[in-house]
Structures are given as structure tokens and as C-alpha cells.
Design a protein around this motif. Structure first.
Motif, PDB file in Angstrom:
ATOM      1  N   ALA A  61       0.833  -1.206   0.000  1.00 26.96           N
ATOM      2  CA  ALA A  61       0.000   0.000   0.000  1.00 26.96           C
ATOM      3  C   ALA A  61       0.866   1.255   0.000  1.00 26.96           C
ATOM      4  O   ALA A  61       0.583   2.222  -0.718  1.00 26.96           O
ATOM      5  N   HIS A  62       1.942   1.232   0.783  1.00 26.00           N
ATOM      6  CA  HIS A  62       2.838   2.379   0.881  1.00 26.00           C
ATOM      7  C   HIS A  62       3.532   2.636  -0.452  1.00 26.00           C
ATOM      8  O   HIS A  62       3.624   3.783  -0.915  1.00 26.00           O
ATOM      9  N   GLN A  63       4.012   1.576  -1.093  1.00 27.84           N
ATOM     10  CA  GLN A  63       4.699   1.726  -2.375  1.00 27.84           C
ATOM     11  C   GLN A  63       3.759   2.259  -3.449  1.00 27.84           C
ATOM     12  O   GLN A  63       4.118   3.170  -4.208  1.00 27.84           O
ATOM     13  N   LEU A  64       2.561   1.693  -3.516  1.00 28.45           N
ATOM     14  CA  LEU A  64       1.603   2.128  -4.540  1.00 28.45           C
ATOM     15  C   LEU A  64       1.171   3.573  -4.300  1.00 28.45           C
ATOM     16  O   LEU A  64       0.952   4.327  -5.257  1.00 28.45           O
ATOM     17  N   TRP A  65       1.055   3.981  -3.020  1.00 32.69           N
ATOM     18  CA  TRP A  65       0.674   5.356  -2.723  1.00 32.69           C
ATOM     19  C   TRP A  65       1.729   6.321  -3.242  1.00 32.69           C
ATOM     20  O   TRP A  65       1.401   7.368  -3.827  1.00 32.69           O
ATOM     21  N   HIS A  66       3.002   5.975  -3.040  1.00 30.48           N
ATOM     22  CA  HIS A  66       4.078   6.850  -3.514  1.00 30.48           C
ATOM     23  C   HIS A  66       4.130   6.874  -5.045  1.00 30.48           C
ATOM     24  O   HIS A  66       4.482   7.898  -5.638  1.00 30.48           O
ATOM     25  N   ASN A  79       1.626   9.284  -5.964  1.00 35.89           N
ATOM     26  CA  ASN A  79       1.946  10.630  -5.476  1.00 35.89           C
ATOM     27  C   ASN A  79       3.454  10.863  -5.551  1.00 35.89           C
ATOM     28  O   ASN A  79       4.132  11.014  -4.518  1.00 35.89           O
ATOM     29  N   PRO A  80       4.010  10.887  -6.773  1.00 34.69           N
ATOM     30  CA  PRO A  80       5.464  10.979  -6.938  1.00 34.69           C
ATOM     31  C   PRO A  80       6.064  12.273  -6.408  1.00 34.69           C
ATOM     32  O   PRO A  80       7.267  12.330  -6.152  1.00 34.69           O
ATOM     33  N   GLU A  81       5.227  13.289  -6.221  1.00 28.97           N
ATOM     34  CA  GLU A  81       5.760  14.564  -5.739  1.00 28.97           C
ATOM     35  C   GLU A  81       6.139  14.494  -4.248  1.00 28.97           C
ATOM     36  O   GLU A  81       6.881  15.344  -3.755  1.00 28.97           O
ATOM     37  N   VAL A  82       5.648  13.482  -3.536  1.00 28.63           N
ATOM     38  CA  VAL A  82       5.963  13.310  -2.110  1.00 28.63           C
ATOM     39  C   VAL A  82       7.155  12.358  -2.002  1.00 28.63           C
ATOM     40  O   VAL A  82       7.012  11.152  -2.169  1.00 28.63           O
ATOM     41  N   GLU A  83       8.325  12.917  -1.728  1.00 22.87           N
ATOM     42  CA  GLU A  83       9.538  12.096  -1.684  1.00 22.87           C
ATOM     43  C   GLU A  83       9.771  11.481  -0.305  1.00 22.87           C
ATOM     44  O   GLU A  83      10.304  10.382  -0.195  1.00 22.87           O
ATOM     45  N   GLY A  84       9.414  12.168   0.763  1.00 26.12           N
ATOM     46  CA  GLY A  84       9.628  11.642   2.107  1.00 26.12           C
ATOM     47  C   GLY A  84       8.454  10.805   2.565  1.00 26.12           C
ATOM     48  O   GLY A  84       7.597  10.388   1.787  1.00 26.12           O
ATOM     49  N   ILE A 112      -1.516   5.371   5.598  1.00 21.36           N
ATOM     50  CA  ILE A 112      -2.071   4.753   4.393  1.00 21.36           C
ATOM     51  C   ILE A 112      -2.786   3.465   4.766  1.00 21.36           C
ATOM     52  O   ILE A 112      -2.186   2.559   5.367  1.00 21.36           O
ATOM     53  N   ASP A 113      -4.056   3.375   4.450  1.00 17.09           N
ATOM     54  CA  ASP A 113      -4.847   2.183   4.772  1.00 17.09           C
ATOM     55  C   ASP A 113      -4.650   1.108   3.714  1.00 17.09           C
ATOM     56  O   ASP A 113      -4.499   1.402   2.522  1.00 17.09           O
ATOM     57  N   THR A 114      -4.655  -0.133   4.146  1.00 17.14           N
ATOM     58  CA  THR A 114      -4.573  -1.248   3.206  1.00 17.14           C
ATOM     59  C   THR A 114      -5.978  -1.650   2.775  1.00 17.14           C
ATOM     60  O   THR A 114      -6.941  -1.500   3.529  1.00 17.14           O
ATOM     61  N   THR A 115      -6.063  -2.151   1.559  1.00 16.47           N
ATOM     62  CA  THR A 115      -7.336  -2.588   1.004  1.00 16.47           C
ATOM     63  C   THR A 115      -7.326  -4.112   0.844  1.00 16.47           C
ATOM     64  O   THR A 115      -6.269  -4.749   0.944  1.00 16.47           O
TER      65      THR A 115
END
Length: 443
Positions: A317-322, A325-330, A336-339
Motif C-alpha cells: 500500500a505504501h509503495q503504490l501510494w508513492h 503521489n510521486p511529488e511526495v519524496e519523504g 495509508i490504509d490497506t485494502t
């Protein structure tokens, strides 16, 4: 020392470890006796300090060490006798929080055990290996691409203006506040416009120049420029243009072949053919590997440690969110909730990961030092001048070493399984292979 089971539910385990006060005291005395010959204290010769004084001086510190060693020893003995392999670090907590010297030590331990992985007859797995033979058209296409990279430059017609992609031969002198600065001058410099070799704005300032022109190019050094005395400063570059040259694609002949390390054109074609064969084989293997993993996913079933699935789902979930949202580097972002989709993918990854690890262990598959070093060198090349620093970083970082070894190990296990499976080869076109690879990326 006593170990009592408190939970045995599926893969969940719970135990209570009791270390008696007498056992602790015996361990403390053993440690003090072992250290006594080397201890010096005022009023006593080395090795002659009375045990009572030793215990008073060093007892509290040694007691803590004895408690830790006793509990760890009991835990290790339990794991050895039970055969359990914790999926993650066991949770350990003292239950008698009001403990004082002279009391028994009681520790609660809980963990999830790794499951037993079933045996699988690999010969019953049917796989297909796509085979692509490089054709003349593919070789010619690769040659044309190389010719573009080996392009030469020829002078444009007198009076022609420079365009993006042209090469300009010129002298320049850079000044900040009217003063020339170190490293800001050159004669007969060759610059391809649009190559972004110079600071932003410089190459754009040369578009439209002609041979014989003398112009000033105004630019501003970036705020993050590596030379602090120039960072953020406005500068003027005095430029004298000697030549404006247009790109010319190299002729596909023996001379071009020599630029790429071949003896002649025939030799270069041979190198290209071998390279294409390697690329096709690598792509085909990826397709076969996915087919194997899909087959194993359907064929193999066993209980999974919930903690591993939960952790893997969180990472997915964390990887897919980034990625979204590529503009968020940190990592300073909302939780982030898992589905259910994340969990389903995590279950597949955990199951296959545990299965491959078990097969690799039983087959005594290992990654050799030579294979590991070669993989590190391959990655280090990507860092150019910092390759040595990367190599040293890996040597000093066990976690990074594991990240490099893991995929090497997995590939060797996959090859081992494929060797035992029923594999048939199927000759296909390059386009068919490309579609199969794209299908992998879409899943």
C-alpha cells in the motif's frame, strides 16, 4: 528453569518462561568467579578480591546480564526442541513488573511460527519457454540506432543559424559582477545545443547564432549549484562563435563498427545478434518465471502468518501510494490504509516467498561470494564516479547485502524448480514476446 505453554492456536504460540532466583544467583556467581582473576580493588591484590565484595560492587550489572542470558538461553533451547521458527521477532515481556532481587523472573513470550511447507512434485508443472531468433530486420534496426548515437557533425552553410541539436564550436569567458571567475573560460569548446551540459538558459542563448557572431549570454547560476561562490549569482558569458555544425548520421560501414569495438561491420552485426539473443532470453525467462509462480500459487496452499501478511500488505500500500503521489519524496504523509486488494497480493507474495525459501533450503541452494560480488559490481556501475563509495556502503551494510542476495537466491530456486518441471519450447515472433512482457507489466 521452566517453560510453560500458554497458547497454541494455529500458528500463534505463547509461553511463560520462569527463571528461579536460585538459578539466577548461580549464574551471577559463575560470572563473578570467571571475572575474579582479573579484578583489582584498592586494598587487595589482583585476583584476590573477596567474592562478597565482588558481588556488592558488580552484582547489579552482572545480574542484568544473567537475566538476559538465562531468558535467551531458555528461548533458544525451546525453539531447538520444538522446531518452531518464529515468523518475526518474538514479543517478550516480564510479567512480574514489581520484581526485586531474590524473586523468580517470569517472562511472557509470544510469536507466530512459520508454517510447514508441503512437498510438491515439480514434474507435474507444465511450463512454456518462448524462443525468439533475431532476424535481419531487428539487426538492421539496431544498427540504425547505433548509427544515430555515432553521428558526426558537419559545418552548416555559411550564414546558417544554429538550431537545437546542432553543435557549436566557440570561445567563452564568464563573468560575475564584471569579474572573470575560475573555470568560466574555454577556447574551441564544442557544445551540442539541447544537451543540457551547461547551466539552464545558456544553451538556449546560443540558439540562432551564426559563425563569426560575438554575443553575450546572460544566465543565473542555480541556487543549489555545487560551487557556493557562484550559487544563485547572475553571470554574463562573452561568446565568440567559430562554427555552427549540423548532425550527420554515421554511415553504417566498417569505420562505424570500429567505433563500437568491432573489427568490421560483420563483427558488429555478430555482436548485435548475441546481444539481442540475450535480451530475448531474459524477457522469455521473465515470462516463464511468472508462469511458474502462477502455477505454484494455484498448486500450493498452507496457513500464512498473519503478521507477515499484514506487514507485506502495508508495504504494498505504501509503495503504490508513492507511485500515485510521486511529488511526495519523504514519508511525512497521512497514514495509508490497506485494502482487500493489497492483502490479496500480500498473501500471494508471502506464500510464494516462504515456499521458495523452503525449497531453496532443502535443495541447499546458496548464493556464492562470486555471484554476490558480480551483482554488487553490476549495480555499482550505475553510480559512475561514486561506484567505489557504493561498493564500500554495501560492504558495511548487512541489510543492503540481504537486499542484493534475496533476488539472486530466488532466481536460483526458480531455475531449480524449472529444471524439474515439464518445460516445452515454443518459437514465437519478437512482437509476441513483447506482448507477453507487456502483459506482465499490466498485471
Amino acid at each position: 528453569m521452566q517453560v510453560t505453554e500458554t497458547l497454541n492456536d494455529g500458528l500463534k504460540r505463547g509461553y511463560e518462561i520462569t527463571v528461579t532466583a536460585a538459578e539466577l544467583d548461580a549464574t551471577v556467581m559463575d560470572k563473578l568467579k570467571e571475572a575474579q582473576p582479573e579484578v583489582e580493588m584498592k586494598g587487595f591484590r589482583k585476583g584476590k578480591v573477596p567474592m562478597a565484595m565482588m558481588k556488592k560492587q558488580f552484582g547489579p550489572k552482572v545480574l542484568g546480564e544473567a537475566m538476559q542470558e538465562s531468558v535467551d538461553g531458555a528461548m533458544n533451547k525451546h525453539l531447538e526442541e520444538s522446531g518452531d521458527r518464529p515468523a518475526m521477532q518474538p514479543e517478550m515481556k516480564m510479567t512480574n513488573e514489581d520484581w526485586k532481587e531474590g524473586d523468580d523472573v517470569v517472562v511472557s513470550v509470544s510469536y507466530e511460527a512459520l508454517p510447514d511447507v508441503p512437498e510438491v512434485d515439480f514434474s507435474g508443472i507444465k511450463l512454456e519457454k518462448m524462443v525468439v531468433k533475431p532476424d535481419d530486420a531487428s539487426v538492421e534496426e539496431a544498427l540504425a540506432s547505433l548509427a544515430e548515437t555515432a553521428q558526426n557533425f558537419e559545418d552548416r552553410k555559411k550564414g546558417s543559424k544554429a538550431k537545437d541539436g546542432d553543435q557549436v564550436i566557440f570561445d567563452f569567458l564568464g563573468k560575475v559582477d564584471g569579474e572573470a571567475f575560475e573555470g568560466g573560460a574555454a577556447e574551441g569548446h564544442a557544445l551540442v545545443l539541447g544537451s543540457n551540459q551547461f547551466i539552464p538558459g545558456f544553451e538556449e542563448g546560443l540558439v540562432g547564432v551564426k559563425a563569426g557572431d560575438e554575443i553575450n549570454v546572460d544566465v543565473t547560476f542555480p541556487e543549489e549549484y555545487n560551487a557556493e561562490h557562484l550559487a544563485g549569482k547572475a553571470a554574463v558569458f562573452e561568446c565568440k562563435i567559430h562554427n555552427v555544425q549540423e548532425p550527420k548520421t554515421a554511415e553504417i560501414d566498417d569505420e562505424m563498427a570500429k567505433q563500437f569495438g568491432a573489427e568490421d561491420l560483420a563483427g558488429l552485426k555478430g555482436q548485435i545478434t548475441e546481444k539481442l539473443q540475450e535480451e530475448y532470453a531474459g524477457a522469455a525467462r521473465a515470462v516463464t518465471k511468472r508462469g511458474l509462480l502462477d502455477a505454484l500459487d494455484k498448486k500450493v496452499s498452507f496457513e500464512l502468518p498473519p503478521s507477515l501478511v499484514e506487514a507485506e500488505a502495508g508495504q504494498i500500500a505504501h509503495q503504490l501510494w508513492h507511485e500515485d503521489n510521486p511529488e511526495v519524496e519523504g514519508h511525512d504523509h497521512p497514514e495509508i490504509d490497506t485494502t482487500p486488494e493489497h492483502t490479496k497480493l500480500a498473501e500471494r507474495r508471502v506464500k510464494l516467498g516462504l515456499f521458495l525459501a523452503e525449497i531453496g533450503q532443502k535443495a541447499e541452494i546458496q548464493v556464492s561470494d562470486a555471484e554476490f560480488t558480480q551483482a554488487v559490481m553490476n549495480q555499482a556501475r550505475q553510480y559512475g564516479n561514486q561506484a567505489r563509495q557504493f561498493f564500500e556502503f554495501v560492504q558495511q551494510n548487512p541489510q543492503m547485502q540481504q537486499q542484493i542476495r534475496a533476488p539472486l537466491f530466488e532466481d536460483k530456486v526458480v531455475d531449480h524448480i524449472i529444471d524439474g518441471a515439464s518445460l516445452t519450447e515454443k518459437e514465437v515472433s519478437k512482437d509476441d514476446l513483447q506482448k507477453a512482457v507487456e502483459a506482465l507489466e499490466d498485471e
